[in-house]
Design a protein around this motif. Sequence first.
Motif, PDB file in Angstrom:
ATOM      1  N   ASP A   1      -8.935   9.755   8.746  1.00 27.44           N
ATOM      2  CA  ASP A   1      -8.108   8.556   8.572  1.00 27.44           C
ATOM      3  C   ASP A   1      -7.356   8.585   7.242  1.00 27.44           C
ATOM      4  O   ASP A   1      -7.861   8.091   6.226  1.00 27.44           O
ATOM      5  CB  ASP A   1      -8.978   7.302   8.642  1.00 27.44           C
ATOM      6  CG  ASP A   1      -8.150   6.025   8.576  1.00 27.44           C
ATOM      7  OD1 ASP A   1      -6.907   6.118   8.655  1.00 27.44           O
ATOM      8  OD2 ASP A   1      -8.744   4.938   8.447  1.00 27.44           O
ATOM      9  N   PRO A   2      -6.150   9.152   7.222  1.00 26.22           N
ATOM     10  CA  PRO A   2      -5.377   9.169   5.979  1.00 26.22           C
ATOM     11  C   PRO A   2      -4.826   7.803   5.597  1.00 26.22           C
ATOM     12  O   PRO A   2      -4.273   7.642   4.510  1.00 26.22           O
ATOM     13  CB  PRO A   2      -4.232  10.137   6.309  1.00 26.22           C
ATOM     14  CG  PRO A   2      -4.043   9.997   7.785  1.00 26.22           C
ATOM     15  CD  PRO A   2      -5.431   9.788   8.343  1.00 26.22           C
ATOM     16  N   PHE A   3      -4.981   6.792   6.484  1.00 27.72           N
ATOM     17  CA  PHE A   3      -4.512   5.438   6.199  1.00 27.72           C
ATOM     18  C   PHE A   3      -5.580   4.600   5.495  1.00 27.72           C
ATOM     19  O   PHE A   3      -5.316   3.457   5.113  1.00 27.72           O
ATOM     20  CB  PHE A   3      -4.092   4.739   7.492  1.00 27.72           C
ATOM     21  CG  PHE A   3      -2.858   5.317   8.119  1.00 27.72           C
ATOM     22  CD1 PHE A   3      -1.607   4.803   7.829  1.00 27.72           C
ATOM     23  CD2 PHE A   3      -2.945   6.383   9.000  1.00 27.72           C
ATOM     24  CE1 PHE A   3      -0.457   5.326   8.403  1.00 27.72           C
ATOM     25  CE2 PHE A   3      -1.803   6.925   9.589  1.00 27.72           C
ATOM     26  CZ  PHE A   3      -0.568   6.401   9.287  1.00 27.72           C
ATOM     27  N   ALA A   4      -6.789   5.124   5.338  1.00 30.78           N
ATOM     28  CA  ALA A   4      -7.841   4.381   4.655  1.00 30.78           C
ATOM     29  C   ALA A   4      -7.444   4.126   3.199  1.00 30.78           C
ATOM     30  O   ALA A   4      -6.683   4.898   2.611  1.00 30.78           O
ATOM     31  CB  ALA A   4      -9.160   5.159   4.724  1.00 30.78           C
TER      32      ALA A   4
ATOM     33  N   GLU B   1      -4.369   9.462   1.572  1.00 28.98           N
ATOM     34  CA  GLU B   1      -3.051  10.080   1.523  1.00 28.98           C
ATOM     35  C   GLU B   1      -1.878   9.117   1.707  1.00 28.98           C
ATOM     36  O   GLU B   1      -0.874   9.227   0.982  1.00 28.98           O
ATOM     37  CB  GLU B   1      -2.963  11.197   2.579  1.00 28.98           C
ATOM     38  CG  GLU B   1      -3.752  12.456   2.246  1.00 28.98           C
ATOM     39  CD  GLU B   1      -5.233  12.352   2.564  1.00 28.98           C
ATOM     40  OE1 GLU B   1      -5.958  13.322   2.291  1.00 28.98           O
ATOM     41  OE2 GLU B   1      -5.684  11.298   3.073  1.00 28.98           O
ATOM     42  N   VAL B   2      -1.977   8.196   2.621  1.00 33.23           N
ATOM     43  CA  VAL B   2      -0.841   7.292   2.852  1.00 33.23           C
ATOM     44  C   VAL B   2      -0.666   6.358   1.663  1.00 33.23           C
ATOM     45  O   VAL B   2       0.477   6.057   1.256  1.00 33.23           O
ATOM     46  CB  VAL B   2      -1.016   6.514   4.159  1.00 33.23           C
ATOM     47  CG1 VAL B   2       0.094   5.478   4.321  1.00 33.23           C
ATOM     48  CG2 VAL B   2      -1.012   7.488   5.354  1.00 33.23           C
TER      49      VAL B   2
ATOM     50  N   VAL C   1      -1.323   7.215  -1.369  1.00 34.22           N
ATOM     51  CA  VAL C   1      -0.684   8.083  -2.369  1.00 34.22           C
ATOM     52  C   VAL C   1       0.825   8.099  -2.156  1.00 34.22           C
ATOM     53  O   VAL C   1       1.609   7.985  -3.100  1.00 34.22           O
ATOM     54  CB  VAL C   1      -1.264   9.511  -2.305  1.00 34.22           C
ATOM     55  CG1 VAL C   1      -0.445  10.471  -3.175  1.00 34.22           C
ATOM     56  CG2 VAL C   1      -2.724   9.523  -2.746  1.00 34.22           C
ATOM     57  N   LEU C   2       1.235   8.224  -0.903  1.00 35.66           N
ATOM     58  CA  LEU C   2       2.671   8.228  -0.590  1.00 35.66           C
ATOM     59  C   LEU C   2       3.307   6.882  -0.933  1.00 35.66           C
ATOM     60  O   LEU C   2       4.407   6.811  -1.479  1.00 35.66           O
ATOM     61  CB  LEU C   2       2.869   8.548   0.889  1.00 35.66           C
ATOM     62  CG  LEU C   2       2.427   9.947   1.334  1.00 35.66           C
ATOM     63  CD1 LEU C   2       2.528  10.073   2.849  1.00 35.66           C
ATOM     64  CD2 LEU C   2       3.268  11.017   0.668  1.00 35.66           C
ATOM     65  N   ARG C   3       2.627   5.792  -0.618  1.00 36.24           N
ATOM     66  CA  ARG C   3       3.170   4.462  -0.907  1.00 36.24           C
ATOM     67  C   ARG C   3       3.334   4.237  -2.405  1.00 36.24           C
ATOM     68  O   ARG C   3       4.217   3.492  -2.830  1.00 36.24           O
ATOM     69  CB  ARG C   3       2.252   3.401  -0.307  1.00 36.24           C
ATOM     70  CG  ARG C   3       2.312   3.324   1.222  1.00 36.24           C
ATOM     71  CD  ARG C   3       1.212   2.425   1.764  1.00 36.24           C
ATOM     72  NE  ARG C   3       1.296   2.274   3.217  1.00 36.24           N
ATOM     73  CZ  ARG C   3       0.263   1.958   3.990  1.00 36.24           C
ATOM     74  NH1 ARG C   3      -0.946   1.748   3.440  1.00 36.24           N
ATOM     75  NH2 ARG C   3       0.418   1.837   5.291  1.00 36.24           N
ATOM     76  N   SER C   4       2.485   4.858  -3.202  1.00 37.16           N
ATOM     77  CA  SER C   4       2.552   4.651  -4.652  1.00 37.16           C
ATOM     78  C   SER C   4       3.828   5.244  -5.253  1.00 37.16           C
ATOM     79  O   SER C   4       4.167   4.925  -6.390  1.00 37.16           O
ATOM     80  CB  SER C   4       1.327   5.271  -5.334  1.00 37.16           C
ATOM     81  OG  SER C   4       1.393   6.698  -5.312  1.00 37.16           O
ATOM     82  N   ARG C   5       4.530   6.093  -4.490  1.00 37.69           N
ATOM     83  CA  ARG C   5       5.754   6.690  -4.982  1.00 37.69           C
ATOM     84  C   ARG C   5       6.974   5.825  -4.712  1.00 37.69           C
ATOM     85  O   ARG C   5       8.082   6.139  -5.184  1.00 37.69           O
ATOM     86  CB  ARG C   5       5.976   8.075  -4.333  1.00 37.69           C
ATOM     87  CG  ARG C   5       4.785   9.006  -4.353  1.00 37.69           C
ATOM     88  CD  ARG C   5       4.163   9.104  -5.731  1.00 37.69           C
ATOM     89  NE  ARG C   5       5.100   9.629  -6.708  1.00 37.69           N
ATOM     90  CZ  ARG C   5       4.968   9.440  -8.012  1.00 37.69           C
ATOM     91  NH1 ARG C   5       4.002   8.722  -8.500  1.00 37.69           N
ATOM     92  NH2 ARG C   5       5.863   9.959  -8.851  1.00 37.69           N
ATOM     93  N   MET C   6       6.796   4.751  -3.956  1.00 38.01           N
ATOM     94  CA  MET C   6       7.928   3.881  -3.608  1.00 38.01           C
ATOM     95  C   MET C   6       8.277   2.958  -4.777  1.00 38.01           C
ATOM     96  O   MET C   6       7.433   2.574  -5.562  1.00 38.01           O
ATOM     97  CB  MET C   6       7.596   3.062  -2.379  1.00 38.01           C
ATOM     98  CG  MET C   6       7.340   3.901  -1.145  1.00 38.01           C
ATOM     99  SD  MET C   6       8.769   4.839  -0.609  1.00 38.01           S
ATOM    100  CE  MET C   6       9.801   3.535   0.072  1.00 38.01           C
TER     101      MET C   6
END
Length: 248
Positions: free
Chosen positions: A233-236, A240-241, A243-248
């Motif tokens: 579950d990369p959405f936990a 990972e998800v 981590v990606l959101r932190s770049r927005m």
Amino acid sequence: MDEVEVVVAHSERATLRVGDVFLKVDADEARMDVEVQAMSLAPVPTPQVLWRKPPALAIAAVPGTALGRLGQSSTAPPATWAAVGAAVRKLHEAPLPPWDGRRRRGPGELAAELEGECELLVAHGILPADLVTRNRQVAEAALRPWTPAFTHGDLQIDHVFVDGDEVTGIIDWSEAGPGDALFDLATLTLGHREHLDDVIAGYGTDVDLDVIRAWWSLRSLLGVRWLVEHGFDPFAPGREVDVLRSRM
């Protein structure tokens, strides 16, 4: 009698634990060859190989506790993270291992893989287009030539064991080989960017922080779909998800 604990299991490999023994089952014998050779060559603490009979490998548990877990706060103090950074520097300064690293891709191959993966993430509705586009832009900083170093290749935080300020063992060497040293540092600090400065302090040399941040995005983009397809579950929270959101 000790219970059998399933540590990880998916279509590529499985790891079981019984007491102080880990049994790794891997259908890819070449990957197991790399793991055994890497542990014998790495100038850092590694598990003891108890026996090997393909497709199985038995190794002893290392002392200490994991540095942390992805998605959870690490309780290790800055000095411990710095000690890990120093150990990773020692690995990166070692002579290159005598194999190419089957999954080690150059910048051109990575760029092509990233392009295809980003298209699939959006087309399959796994991630929104703006999130993918932004992180793809960030990831491009990692797509540059690098001088190969002896890298672990999958230096996740829970693959590093510590006792106080001492690194007692680094496990799971099946992806080891010549590679980008900053990829190891990025993998170690993925989801734990608050400890990046501590790791770099222990590593003891200047590094390009933008490239490490780029590897956070690149590794996450390339991993999300695989994780979903293999039951993770990369959405936990914190994974990972996020981590990606932190770049927005």
